[in-house]
Design a protein around this motif. Sequence first.
Motif, short mmCIF file in Angstrom:
data_model
loop_
_atom_site.label_atom_id
_atom_site.label_comp_id
_atom_site.label_asym_id
_atom_site.label_seq_id
_atom_site.Cartn_x
_atom_site.Cartn_y
_atom_site.Cartn_z
N THR A 163 32.97 13.01 -30.89
CA THR A 163 34.22 13.32 -30.46
C THR A 163 35.01 12.31 -29.94
O THR A 163 36.25 12.10 -30.33
N LEU A 164 34.53 11.94 -29.10
CA LEU A 164 35.22 10.62 -28.29
C LEU A 164 35.58 9.71 -29.32
O LEU A 164 36.55 9.08 -29.24
N ALA A 165 34.51 9.27 -30.25
CA ALA A 165 34.72 8.00 -31.24
C ALA A 165 35.78 8.54 -32.00
O ALA A 165 36.62 7.82 -32.45
N PHE A 196 40.61 8.13 -20.98
CA PHE A 196 39.46 8.80 -21.58
C PHE A 196 40.05 10.22 -21.68
O PHE A 196 39.41 10.95 -22.44
N GLU A 197 41.06 10.77 -20.82
CA GLU A 197 41.33 12.19 -20.93
C GLU A 197 41.89 12.31 -22.40
O GLU A 197 41.82 13.23 -23.12
N LYS A 198 42.57 11.10 -23.04
CA LYS A 198 42.96 11.37 -24.53
C LYS A 198 42.00 11.69 -25.66
O LYS A 198 42.17 12.07 -26.58
N PRO A 208 29.03 7.74 -34.86
CA PRO A 208 29.41 6.94 -35.98
C PRO A 208 30.47 5.65 -35.72
O PRO A 208 31.29 5.86 -34.74
N LYS A 209 30.40 4.73 -36.64
CA LYS A 209 31.39 3.61 -36.23
C LYS A 209 32.72 4.14 -36.78
O LYS A 209 33.11 4.85 -37.71
N LEU A 238 30.43 4.18 -30.09
CA LEU A 238 29.71 4.46 -28.68
C LEU A 238 28.28 4.73 -28.76
O LEU A 238 27.73 5.42 -29.57
N LYS A 239 27.38 4.22 -27.52
CA LYS A 239 26.15 4.38 -27.52
C LYS A 239 25.82 4.86 -26.35
O LYS A 239 26.43 4.34 -25.11
#
Length: 130
Positions: free
Chosen positions: A122-124, A27-29, A6-7, A98-99
């Motif tokens: 989760t990353l987004a 990216f660890e965060k 999702p945006k 993210l894509k």
Amino acid sequence: MNLESPKVTVDKPAQYIFDALSDVRNFEKLMPENISKFEVTGEESFIFALKGMPEIKLKMKDRQAPNKVVLGAASDKLPFTLTGDIQAAGDSSSTVQLKFEGEFNAMMAMMVKGPISKFIETLAGNMHKL
């Protein structure tokens, strides 16, 4: 296989998010809580593993300031890319999506679609931690 998060709107300018995503240490965060390993292996690469999953090595493939950061698999065995699309949403905020694009056979795609979808969501969702 193409998947999109999702945006998400982040209270940071697009250039700030671009700079943060350009530094692989950040990216660890963004990683989910079930991460079992995160190791920076170079200026533009890192290895991570989630509990119960194999290690994945990502490296920086492309950057287009301030709108796009592309990471890709360091191995050709499972070729994929993870792209962060960043759009300014005013002077002090931006949207990030993210894509994930990967070339998997049908069986592998069925097995990884759910976990990868959850992972990029989760990353987004953690972008505010940058």
